[in-house]
Design a protein around this motif. Sequence first.
Motif, PDB file in Angstrom:
ATOM      1  N   THR A  80       3.859  -6.090  -4.831  1.00  0.00           N
ATOM      2  CA  THR A  80       3.981  -6.805  -6.203  1.00  0.00           C
ATOM      3  C   THR A  80       3.681  -8.194  -6.198  1.00  0.00           C
ATOM      4  O   THR A  80       3.542  -8.909  -5.316  1.00  0.00           O
ATOM      5  N   LEU A  81       3.093  -8.580  -7.250  1.00  0.00           N
ATOM      6  CA  LEU A  81       2.778  -9.623  -7.914  1.00  0.00           C
ATOM      7  C   LEU A  81       3.565 -10.394  -8.846  1.00  0.00           C
ATOM      8  O   LEU A  81       3.434  -9.849 -10.269  1.00  0.00           O
ATOM      9  N   GLN A  82       4.333 -11.220  -8.715  1.00  0.00           N
ATOM     10  CA  GLN A  82       5.167 -11.829  -9.675  1.00  0.00           C
ATOM     11  C   GLN A  82       4.212 -13.160 -10.356  1.00  0.00           C
ATOM     12  O   GLN A  82       3.900 -14.104  -9.510  1.00  0.00           O
ATOM     13  N   MET A  83       3.948 -13.180 -11.604  1.00  0.00           N
ATOM     14  CA  MET A  83       3.053 -14.000 -12.232  1.00  0.00           C
ATOM     15  C   MET A  83       3.905 -14.863 -13.283  1.00  0.00           C
ATOM     16  O   MET A  83       4.457 -14.289 -14.009  1.00  0.00           O
ATOM     17  N   ASN A  84       4.118 -16.279 -12.974  1.00  0.00           N
ATOM     18  CA  ASN A  84       4.642 -17.024 -13.892  1.00  0.00           C
ATOM     19  C   ASN A  84       3.934 -18.098 -14.380  1.00  0.00           C
ATOM     20  O   ASN A  84       2.722 -18.373 -13.889  1.00  0.00           O
ATOM     21  N   SER A  85       4.297 -18.741 -15.324  1.00  0.00           N
ATOM     22  CA  SER A  85       3.529 -19.809 -16.252  1.00  0.00           C
ATOM     23  C   SER A  85       2.001 -19.222 -16.447  1.00  0.00           C
ATOM     24  O   SER A  85       1.161 -20.083 -15.981  1.00  0.00           O
ATOM     25  N   LEU A  86       1.963 -18.161 -17.014  1.00  0.00           N
ATOM     26  CA  LEU A  86       0.826 -17.704 -17.242  1.00  0.00           C
ATOM     27  C   LEU A  86      -0.016 -18.607 -18.329  1.00  0.00           C
ATOM     28  O   LEU A  86       0.368 -18.990 -19.067  1.00  0.00           O
ATOM     29  N   LYS A  87      -1.205 -18.458 -18.150  1.00  0.00           N
ATOM     30  CA  LYS A  87      -2.267 -19.037 -18.700  1.00  0.00           C
ATOM     31  C   LYS A  87      -3.255 -18.106 -19.453  1.00  0.00           C
ATOM     32  O   LYS A  87      -3.704 -17.247 -19.029  1.00  0.00           O
ATOM     33  N   PRO A  88      -4.021 -18.602 -20.427  1.00  0.00           N
ATOM     34  CA  PRO A  88      -5.050 -17.762 -21.220  1.00  0.00           C
ATOM     35  C   PRO A  88      -6.117 -17.277 -20.166  1.00  0.00           C
ATOM     36  O   PRO A  88      -6.511 -16.332 -20.308  1.00  0.00           O
ATOM     37  N   GLU A  89      -6.553 -18.232 -19.211  1.00  0.00           N
ATOM     38  CA  GLU A  89      -7.489 -17.867 -18.411  1.00  0.00           C
ATOM     39  C   GLU A  89      -7.129 -17.019 -17.220  1.00  0.00           C
ATOM     40  O   GLU A  89      -7.883 -16.624 -16.417  1.00  0.00           O
ATOM     41  N   ASP A  90      -5.672 -16.515 -17.284  1.00  0.00           N
ATOM     42  CA  ASP A  90      -5.344 -15.548 -16.586  1.00  0.00           C
ATOM     43  C   ASP A  90      -5.577 -14.304 -16.943  1.00  0.00           C
ATOM     44  O   ASP A  90      -5.424 -13.158 -16.173  1.00  0.00           O
ATOM     45  N   THR A  91      -6.099 -14.141 -18.126  1.00  0.00           N
ATOM     46  CA  THR A  91      -6.383 -12.963 -19.023  1.00  0.00           C
ATOM     47  C   THR A  91      -7.532 -11.922 -18.130  1.00  0.00           C
ATOM     48  O   THR A  91      -8.414 -12.570 -17.807  1.00  0.00           O
ATOM     49  N   ALA A  92      -7.200 -10.822 -17.556  1.00  0.00           N
ATOM     50  CA  ALA A  92      -8.321  -9.863 -16.860  1.00  0.00           C
ATOM     51  C   ALA A  92      -7.642  -8.699 -16.600  1.00  0.00           C
ATOM     52  O   ALA A  92      -6.594  -8.501 -16.942  1.00  0.00           O
ATOM     53  N   VAL A  93      -8.561  -7.941 -16.032  1.00  0.00           N
ATOM     54  CA  VAL A  93      -8.053  -6.649 -15.351  1.00  0.00           C
ATOM     55  C   VAL A  93      -7.639  -6.948 -13.915  1.00  0.00           C
ATOM     56  O   VAL A  93      -8.508  -7.533 -13.052  1.00  0.00           O
ATOM     57  N   TYR A  94      -6.446  -6.713 -13.456  1.00  0.00           N
ATOM     58  CA  TYR A  94      -5.908  -7.016 -12.164  1.00  0.00           C
ATOM     59  C   TYR A  94      -5.817  -5.583 -11.430  1.00  0.00           C
ATOM     60  O   TYR A  94      -5.336  -4.662 -11.905  1.00  0.00           O
ATOM     61  N   TYR A  95      -6.605  -5.790 -10.280  1.00  0.00           N
ATOM     62  CA  TYR A  95      -6.731  -4.530  -9.322  1.00  0.00           C
ATOM     63  C   TYR A  95      -6.027  -4.818  -8.070  1.00  0.00           C
ATOM     64  O   TYR A  95      -5.915  -5.954  -7.518  1.00  0.00           O
ATOM     65  N   CYS A  96      -5.295  -3.768  -7.382  1.00  0.00           N
ATOM     66  CA  CYS A  96      -4.664  -3.753  -6.257  1.00  0.00           C
ATOM     67  C   CYS A  96      -5.728  -3.404  -5.245  1.00  0.00           C
ATOM     68  O   CYS A  96      -6.660  -2.586  -5.688  1.00  0.00           O
ATOM     69  N   ALA A  97      -5.893  -3.871  -4.138  1.00  0.00           N
ATOM     70  CA  ALA A  97      -6.859  -3.561  -2.975  1.00  0.00           C
ATOM     71  C   ALA A  97      -6.042  -3.692  -1.662  1.00  0.00           C
ATOM     72  O   ALA A  97      -5.012  -4.290  -1.492  1.00  0.00           O
ATOM     73  N   ALA A  98      -6.741  -2.759  -0.716  1.00  0.00           N
ATOM     74  CA  ALA A  98      -6.333  -2.968   0.582  1.00  0.00           C
ATOM     75  C   ALA A  98      -7.496  -2.982   1.623  1.00  0.00           C
ATOM     76  O   ALA A  98      -8.693  -2.431   1.521  1.00  0.00           O
ATOM     77  N   ALA A  99      -7.330  -3.945   2.721  1.00  0.00           N
ATOM     78  CA  ALA A  99      -8.463  -4.123   3.486  1.00  0.00           C
ATOM     79  C   ALA A  99      -7.856  -4.185   4.923  1.00  0.00           C
ATOM     80  O   ALA A  99      -6.795  -4.694   5.140  1.00  0.00           O
ATOM     81  N   ARG A 100      -8.782  -3.644   5.798  1.00  0.00           N
ATOM     82  CA  ARG A 100      -8.356  -3.434   7.107  1.00  0.00           C
ATOM     83  C   ARG A 100      -8.265  -4.856   7.722  1.00  0.00           C
ATOM     84  O   ARG A 100      -7.542  -5.414   8.720  1.00  0.00           O
ATOM     85  N   TYR A 101      -9.219  -5.826   7.233  1.00  0.00           N
ATOM     86  CA  TYR A 101      -9.201  -7.103   7.601  1.00  0.00           C
ATOM     87  C   TYR A 101      -9.010  -8.080   6.527  1.00  0.00           C
ATOM     88  O   TYR A 101      -9.377  -7.756   5.493  1.00  0.00           O
ATOM     89  N   TYR A 102      -8.477  -9.372   6.933  1.00  0.00           N
ATOM     90  CA  TYR A 102      -8.300 -10.089   5.873  1.00  0.00           C
ATOM     91  C   TYR A 102      -9.796 -10.626   5.339  1.00  0.00           C
ATOM     92  O   TYR A 102     -10.544 -11.222   6.089  1.00  0.00           O
ATOM     93  N   SER A 103      -9.786 -10.792   4.087  1.00  0.00           N
ATOM     94  CA  SER A 103     -11.085 -11.245   3.383  1.00  0.00           C
ATOM     95  C   SER A 103     -10.665 -11.502   1.854  1.00  0.00           C
ATOM     96  O   SER A 103      -9.996 -10.637   1.243  1.00  0.00           O
ATOM     97  N   ARG A 104     -11.303 -12.514   1.435  1.00  0.00           N
ATOM     98  CA  ARG A 104     -11.240 -12.848  -0.024  1.00  0.00           C
ATOM     99  C   ARG A 104     -12.442 -12.225  -0.785  1.00  0.00           C
ATOM    100  O   ARG A 104     -12.846 -12.366  -1.983  1.00  0.00           O
ATOM    101  N   ASN A 105     -13.403 -11.532  -0.010  1.00  0.00           N
ATOM    102  CA  ASN A 105     -14.553 -11.161  -0.696  1.00  0.00           C
ATOM    103  C   ASN A 105     -14.221  -9.588  -1.269  1.00  0.00           C
ATOM    104  O   ASN A 105     -13.662  -8.612  -0.571  1.00  0.00           O
ATOM    105  N   ALA A 106     -14.345  -9.481  -2.346  1.00  0.00           N
ATOM    106  CA  ALA A 106     -14.162  -7.949  -3.040  1.00  0.00           C
ATOM    107  C   ALA A 106     -15.001  -6.791  -2.191  1.00  0.00           C
ATOM    108  O   ALA A 106     -14.594  -5.630  -2.402  1.00  0.00           O
TER     109      ALA A 106
END
Length: 122
Positions: A80-106
């Motif tokens: 779950t992703l709880q999103m508070n104090s949302l801003k117009p710049e948060d507008t996007a398509v949000y994707y859930c992802a799973a990775a075997r190793y931690y990475s911030r790279n899509a």
Amino acid sequence: QVQLVESGGGLVQAGGSLRLSCAASGRTFSGYFMGWFRQAPGKEREFVSSIGWNTGTTYYADSVKGRFTISRDKAKNTVTLQMNSLKPEDTAVYYCAAARYYSRNANSQDYWGQGTQVTVSS
């Protein structure tokens, strides 16, 4: 067959809140890192947040730190992703992802959901 199914997107005014959920199935995610990415029109997909399935350790992009909270429910196999104090710049398509190793790279994610639209009006 691995499936990540997002829900909870929608339209909200700036300053409001939304809660995104990702239902995971098809394999055990023990040892995986479950995360959220987002992609705005004309922009690259970017890291938002991640959580270690076993440890519960959380990671956040600087742009959402203090406003978004990620959590997981092992019994329900959900993230779950709880999103508070949302801003117009948060507008996007949000994707859930799973990775075997931690990475911030899509490009390093192993599995993806279909995405859910989040629109924040000013």
